[in-house]
Design a protein around this motif. Sequence first.
Motif, mmCIF file in Angstrom:
data_model
loop_
_atom_site.group_PDB
_atom_site.id
_atom_site.type_symbol
_atom_site.label_atom_id
_atom_site.label_comp_id
_atom_site.label_asym_id
_atom_site.label_seq_id
_atom_site.Cartn_x
_atom_site.Cartn_y
_atom_site.Cartn_z
ATOM 1 N N MET A 86 -63.292 -10.923 17.144
ATOM 2 C CA MET A 86 -62.142 -11.159 17.613
ATOM 3 C C MET A 86 -61.429 -11.414 16.321
ATOM 4 O O MET A 86 -61.937 -12.199 15.912
ATOM 5 C CB MET A 86 -62.158 -12.590 18.509
ATOM 6 C CG MET A 86 -63.347 -12.571 19.750
ATOM 7 S SD MET A 86 -63.932 -13.960 20.276
ATOM 8 C CE MET A 86 -61.947 -15.005 20.247
ATOM 9 N N GLY A 87 -60.527 -10.874 16.451
ATOM 10 C CA GLY A 87 -59.797 -10.901 15.349
ATOM 11 C C GLY A 87 -57.980 -12.240 15.261
ATOM 12 O O GLY A 87 -58.108 -13.195 16.057
ATOM 13 N N GLY A 88 -58.545 -12.850 13.873
ATOM 14 C CA GLY A 88 -57.468 -13.594 13.844
ATOM 15 C C GLY A 88 -55.590 -13.055 13.696
ATOM 16 O O GLY A 88 -55.249 -12.398 14.518
ATOM 17 N N PHE A 89 -54.978 -14.301 13.666
ATOM 18 C CA PHE A 89 -53.826 -13.683 13.352
ATOM 19 C C PHE A 89 -54.208 -12.931 12.547
ATOM 20 O O PHE A 89 -52.189 -12.086 12.606
ATOM 21 C CB PHE A 89 -53.067 -14.848 13.293
ATOM 22 C CG PHE A 89 -51.936 -15.728 13.456
ATOM 23 C CD1 PHE A 89 -51.204 -14.882 14.456
ATOM 24 C CD2 PHE A 89 -50.745 -14.973 12.305
ATOM 25 C CE1 PHE A 89 -49.035 -14.855 15.151
ATOM 26 C CE2 PHE A 89 -49.239 -15.209 12.286
ATOM 27 C CZ PHE A 89 -48.904 -14.614 13.663
ATOM 28 N N PHE A 90 -53.702 -12.830 11.271
ATOM 29 C CA PHE A 90 -53.374 -11.996 10.200
ATOM 30 C C PHE A 90 -54.536 -10.556 10.078
ATOM 31 O O PHE A 90 -54.117 -9.907 9.394
ATOM 32 C CB PHE A 90 -53.541 -12.585 8.620
ATOM 33 C CG PHE A 90 -52.377 -13.130 9.071
ATOM 34 C CD1 PHE A 90 -50.902 -13.128 9.086
ATOM 35 C CD2 PHE A 90 -52.625 -14.983 8.702
ATOM 36 C CE1 PHE A 90 -49.917 -14.151 8.567
ATOM 37 C CE2 PHE A 90 -51.536 -16.149 8.900
ATOM 38 C CZ PHE A 90 -50.354 -15.379 8.509
ATOM 39 N N THR A 91 -55.589 -10.617 10.820
ATOM 40 C CA THR A 91 -56.415 -9.483 11.036
ATOM 41 C C THR A 91 -56.555 -8.887 12.057
ATOM 42 O O THR A 91 -56.057 -8.979 13.284
ATOM 43 C CB THR A 91 -57.992 -9.553 11.157
ATOM 44 O OG1 THR A 91 -57.948 -10.574 11.769
ATOM 45 C CG2 THR A 91 -58.884 -10.749 9.671
ATOM 46 N N PRO A 92 -56.637 -7.670 11.733
ATOM 47 C CA PRO A 92 -55.854 -6.658 12.978
ATOM 48 C C PRO A 92 -57.378 -6.110 14.037
ATOM 49 O O PRO A 92 -58.436 -7.111 13.734
ATOM 50 C CB PRO A 92 -56.418 -4.978 12.366
ATOM 51 C CG PRO A 92 -57.003 -5.059 11.457
ATOM 52 C CD PRO A 92 -56.884 -6.312 10.708
ATOM 53 N N ASP A 93 -57.553 -6.182 15.253
ATOM 54 C CA ASP A 93 -58.613 -5.890 16.683
ATOM 55 C C ASP A 93 -58.864 -4.413 16.257
ATOM 56 O O ASP A 93 -58.587 -3.823 15.670
ATOM 57 C CB ASP A 93 -57.792 -6.405 17.407
ATOM 58 C CG ASP A 93 -56.901 -6.999 17.835
ATOM 59 O OD1 ASP A 93 -57.052 -8.390 17.506
ATOM 60 O OD2 ASP A 93 -56.065 -6.891 19.302
#
Length: 68
Positions: free
Chosen positions: A1-8
């Motif tokens: 589960m990626g965060g808002f700033f990390t890529p999926d």
Amino acid sequence: MGGFFTPDPPPPSPPPPPVIVTDPEAEAAQARQDAIARNRRGLAGTIATSETGLLQPSQGVGKSLLGE
């Protein structure tokens, strides 16, 4: 589960296609069966109309000449 700033994370790779093993003897037997069925149909199998068309005697109803 990626965060808002990390890529999926990338999607998982699809599984490899299954290996299909064919038996040459089974293919030859199927080809022979197809040839036998094709020969049994004979001339009646090449007529492009149904059995109620050319194979039945006409009732005298309808057109008898082209353009009539």
